[in-house]
Scaffold this active site. Structure first.
Site, PDB file in Angstrom:
ATOM      1  N   HIS A  49       1.135  -0.819  -0.135  1.00 32.29           N
ATOM      2  CA  HIS A  49      -0.045  -0.046  -0.232  1.00 32.29           C
ATOM      3  C   HIS A  49       0.491   1.405  -0.023  1.00 32.29           C
ATOM      4  O   HIS A  49       0.703   2.644  -0.260  1.00 32.29           O
ATOM      5  CB  HIS A  49      -1.068  -0.319   0.940  1.00 32.29           C
ATOM      6  CG  HIS A  49      -2.239   1.269   1.334  1.00 32.29           C
ATOM      7  ND1 HIS A  49      -3.130   1.311   0.695  1.00 32.29           N
ATOM      8  CD2 HIS A  49      -1.829   2.341   1.513  1.00 32.29           C
ATOM      9  CE1 HIS A  49      -3.424   1.633   0.245  1.00 32.29           C
ATOM     10  NE2 HIS A  49      -3.436   2.658   1.654  1.00 32.29           N
ATOM     11  N   HIS A  95     -10.399   2.483  -1.151  1.00 32.28           N
ATOM     12  CA  HIS A  95      -9.807   1.784  -0.258  1.00 32.28           C
ATOM     13  C   HIS A  95     -10.824   1.072  -0.006  1.00 32.28           C
ATOM     14  O   HIS A  95     -12.094   0.473   0.648  1.00 32.28           O
ATOM     15  CB  HIS A  95     -11.200   2.630   0.991  1.00 32.28           C
ATOM     16  CG  HIS A  95     -10.316   3.671   1.915  1.00 32.28           C
ATOM     17  ND1 HIS A  95     -10.495   3.865   3.495  1.00 32.28           N
ATOM     18  CD2 HIS A  95      -8.771   3.953   2.408  1.00 32.28           C
ATOM     19  CE1 HIS A  95     -10.343   4.387   4.477  1.00 32.28           C
ATOM     20  NE2 HIS A  95      -8.597   4.760   4.062  1.00 32.28           N
TER      21      HIS A  95
END
Length: 768
Positions: A49, A95
């Site tokens: 990420h 997300h």
């Protein structure tokens, strides 16, 4: 001396998502074993990420430069020059994992995070878009996920006062339990200088502003870099909780602070919180940062250094401020009801030093966290995976002969991926700020007016606008990631062209399964190749984006269910005159209807076909074949012709052919206008289902009124290489009538089509 209490190394590595080889490398870089807080810092910063350890070499192949590109990859957002003194910041981020376990807050904080990326650059947010994916709505669990995600997006965007103007929603079984939530934001620069994130000036104070720090969002970056399972529901503490009203004040306070010139660097606290903001500021500036956690405003007592450093509490920012100006700046934020504290300083030594309770809690080279991070090496398959090669053997002749075209069209209009998304859009405030020219459903792209921003008189009032879209044909990508990714870029550019906007630049969100399988990495690599090729041909450089991997769900039998690879393309374009913006609805009876691009009767053109189409999936219940190969040169030419026609005021409407092919595109324009059509299609040697429902072909449907006809004929005559086919005309009688040379193939009341189209989602969501 760094404090280093003993801890269970194996358990800690598992918790942080690190490998034994990572431990060895960390020890080598530090010259000692890391303490628990330091290991946590490495865990989040070495996650996919944050550092793109699996994808960085692939991303390096993207084109990133161009005459309109002011800021490319590496900053919080890309920035492009729109002309007329207008500069646009824009970016997309995901997300996904948080939304899977806590859909409302996961989606809401995704919106908050992307907005911070925009205003951290010194830009005022002006619009939001989103790209969403869910499993079939026949499953109540997927209905619940969709309800929560849409409500979360609506809550944050509506409360913060930024319009949600566009997006896309698609459905497939592969997304069951692993929804995709990609949020894109646009902002207009308000500061003369673009605010960067690299620390500047040894001794300059480091100031924390915004909300307080708590234990919410702990380890969110590592959580977002792992597969989902039934145990993921226990990871709700890894999901942040947002406050859009606080963020609204934060936007205004930050833009005031940037305009004052007191802030020399800024970084929002998103994934990895204080750890990421400190280390990235230090690494980008080639300097160091010292951070005193005892000065960080906390909302909970007894927090450890580890918790402070990894908290992902929302609505927080970190600034480097000109020495001597910190008190004035902090007073400015306190007037807005926000926390502001002097928490550190810039160091000459390129390290991140963390103090807690008067002792050194962590000390790590900045580049070890945010620059010189690990890269995973994966062998790339030299041949496509065997299962895909087997599917590519399918041909259109294997489809059953179409017996009822009207029934097939109605079924496609009832497909939730194709059907009206009004159930979603009506929950969003699309008109707040009063700059929305065209929003979701009315045209192929959203258009927002560019107005002079508060406190910036250098931007003269104009009739200019910006258009934006998000696109991904995930069925195509599932069958051929390279062609599918090319098609995603091509469709985004085509959508912008259909409103009269010149495509300028791309922000990408690569949503993929695990790259640790040979097929998974091949899919990612081929999609990146496709994006790169298409962006080069269409002259749309990539300014940044997001990579979200490990999107797969553990099944009851222990196997992993990967999502369809989904490289979402966010694209922005400049609109010179918003009064010329063209929508998809027919405008008046008698207007002539034309198809630009591959003609419907062409049964051999490789850029047009039924493999990977909505019709194929509807008919067979599965995907097969190799999707059409986009002709990017033709795509560029089609876009240029459409934009020129709109600039000259020749088109009454424009709509691209995508999901469902020609028949669905014609029906959508009828539904939007409550007008009918009388169209005659030449079938030639092609099967009727190909003529009506094939996808691809760089195709746009336009309508032209009689007064514009001579100029239109002159324009298409000057583009002899492009195929432009007259299909028929718009009718006052609201019937959709399609004939072939031999017979009427389809005759439906527009009202019936509209009822199916508009009811498909509400019916499945069990709402009116």
């Amino acid at each position: 001396m760094v404090s280093s209490p003993a801890y269970d190394i194996a358990a800690a590595l598992k918790q942080e998502g690190l490998k034994p080889s990572d431990w060895d490398e960390i020890c080598r870089r530090l010259g000692r074993e890391p303490n628990r807080a330091e290991l946590g810092m490495f865990g989040v910063m070495w996650s996919e990420h944050c550092c793109y350890r699996n994808s960085r070499p692939l991303l390096s192949g993207f084109p990133t430069e161009g005459p309109r590109i002011l800021v490319g990859p590496g900053e919080n957002a890309g920035v492009v020059d729109l002309g007329g003194g207008h500069r646009l910041a824009f970016k997309i981020e995901s997300h996904n994992h948080p939304s899977a376990v806590e859909p409302f807050q996961g989606a809401a904080t995704g919106v908050g995070g992307i907005l911070r990326d925009i205003f951290t650059m010194g830009a005022r947010p002006i619009a939001l878009l989103n790209a969403l994916r869910f499993g079939p709505l026949e499953d109540p669990a997927n209905v619940g996920l969709m309800e929560g995600v849409v409500a979360g997006i609506a809550h944050y965007g509506n409360c913060v006062g930024v319009p949600t103007v566009g997006g896309e929603v698609a459905f497939d079984p592969s997304y069951s339990g692993n929804p995709l939530v990609n949020a894109m934001a646009l902002g207009l620069m308000e500061t003369e200088e673009i605010v960067k994130s690299g620390a500047i000036g040894v001794g300059n104070p480091v100031v924390y502003v915004g909300s307080t720090t708590g234990r919410d969002g702990m380890g969110g970056a590592s959580f977002a870099s792992a597969e989902l399972s039934a145990d993921s529901l226990d990871d709700r503490p890894a999901v942040q909780v947002g406050d859009p009203f606080l963020e609204k004040g934060l936007i205004e306070a930050c833009l005031e602070a940037f305009a004052s010139g007191d802030v020399v660097a800024a970084q929002d606290m998103g994934a990895a919180g204080l750890t990421c903001s400190c280390s990235e500021m230090a690494a980008k500036g080639g300097l160091g940062v010292e951070l005193d956690l005892d000065r960080v405003p906390a909302r909970e007592t007894g927090m450890t250094a580890y918790e402070f450093l990894l908290s992902e509490s929302q609505e927080r920012m970190l600034f480097v401020v000109k020495a001597g100006r910190e008190d004035a700046l902090m007073q400015r934020f306190r007037r807005w009801g926000l926390q502001a504290a002097l928490v550190g300083k810039v160091l000459q030594e390129p390290i991140v030093r963390v103090l807690h309770h008067g002792a050194v809690a962590a000390e790590v080279p900045a580049t070890a966290l945010a620059d010189d991070t690990p890269i995973e090496k994966h062998a790339l398959l030299q041949e496509p995976p065997a299962d895909l090669q087997a599917l590519w053997g399918w041909t259109e002749q294997e489809l059953p002969v179409l017996s009822d075209a009207a029934a097939a069209l109605l079924q496609l209009l009832d497909d939730p991926t194709i059907a009206s998304k009004q159930w979603v859009h009506r929950q969003y405030d699309q008109q707040v700020l009063a700059n929305t020219v065209v929003s979701s459903g009315a045209a192929d792209a959203a258009v927002v007016r560019l107005r002079p921003q508060q406190g910036n008189g250098s931007m003269a009032a104009s009739n200019r606008g910006v258009a934006a879209t998000v696109d991904c044909p995930n069925r195509w990508v599932a069958l051929d990631p390279e062609r599918g990714a090319q098609a995603a870029v091509a469709e985004a550019a085509r959508n912008l062209s259909c409103v009269g906007a010149e495509p300028l630049a791309v922000t990408d969100n690569l949503n993929f399964p695990s790259p640790e399988t040979p097929k998974g990495f091949w899919q990612l690599a081929m999609a990146c190749r496709g994006i790169s090729d298409a962006c080069r041909t269409l002259n749309t450089p990539v300014t940044g984006g997001n990579v979200s991997l490990y999107n797969e769900t553990k099944q009851d039998d222990g196997t992993m269910q990967p999502i369809h690879p989904t490289p979402v393309i966010g694209m922005v374009g400049g609109v010179d005159d918003i009064s010329r913006v063209t929508c998809l609805a027919w405008q008046q009876p008698g207007d002539a209807i034309f198809l630009i691009g591959v003609p419907p009767e062409d049964g051999a053109d490789p850029s047009l076909g039924l493999a990977g189409s909505a019709y194929q999936q509807q008919t067979l219940g599965s995907l097969a074949g190799r999707p059409p190969k986009p002709d990017l040169a033709i795509e560029a030419a089609v876009g240029s012709l459409v934009r020129e026609a709109i600039a000259q005021g020749l088109l009454a409407s424009a709509h691209d052919c995508s999901d469902g092919g020609l028949a669905v595109a014609l029906a959508e324009s009828c539904i939007a206008s409550d007008l009918g059509i009388s169209v005659t299609l030449s079938t030639g040697s092609a099967r009727l289902e190909r003529v009506l429902f094939a996808e691809g072909g760089s195709r746009v449907i336009v309508s032209v009124n009689a007064a514009s006809f001579p100029a239109w004929e002159q324009l298409i005559g000057s583009n002899p290489a492009l195929c432009v086919t007259q299909l028929g005309s718009v009718t006052l009688e609201a019937r959709l009538v399609i004939r072939s040379e031999s017979a009427v193939q389809l005759d439906l009341e527009v009202e019936r089509c509209a009822a199916v189209f508009r009811d498909a989602l509400p019916r499945r969501m069990h709402s009116e």
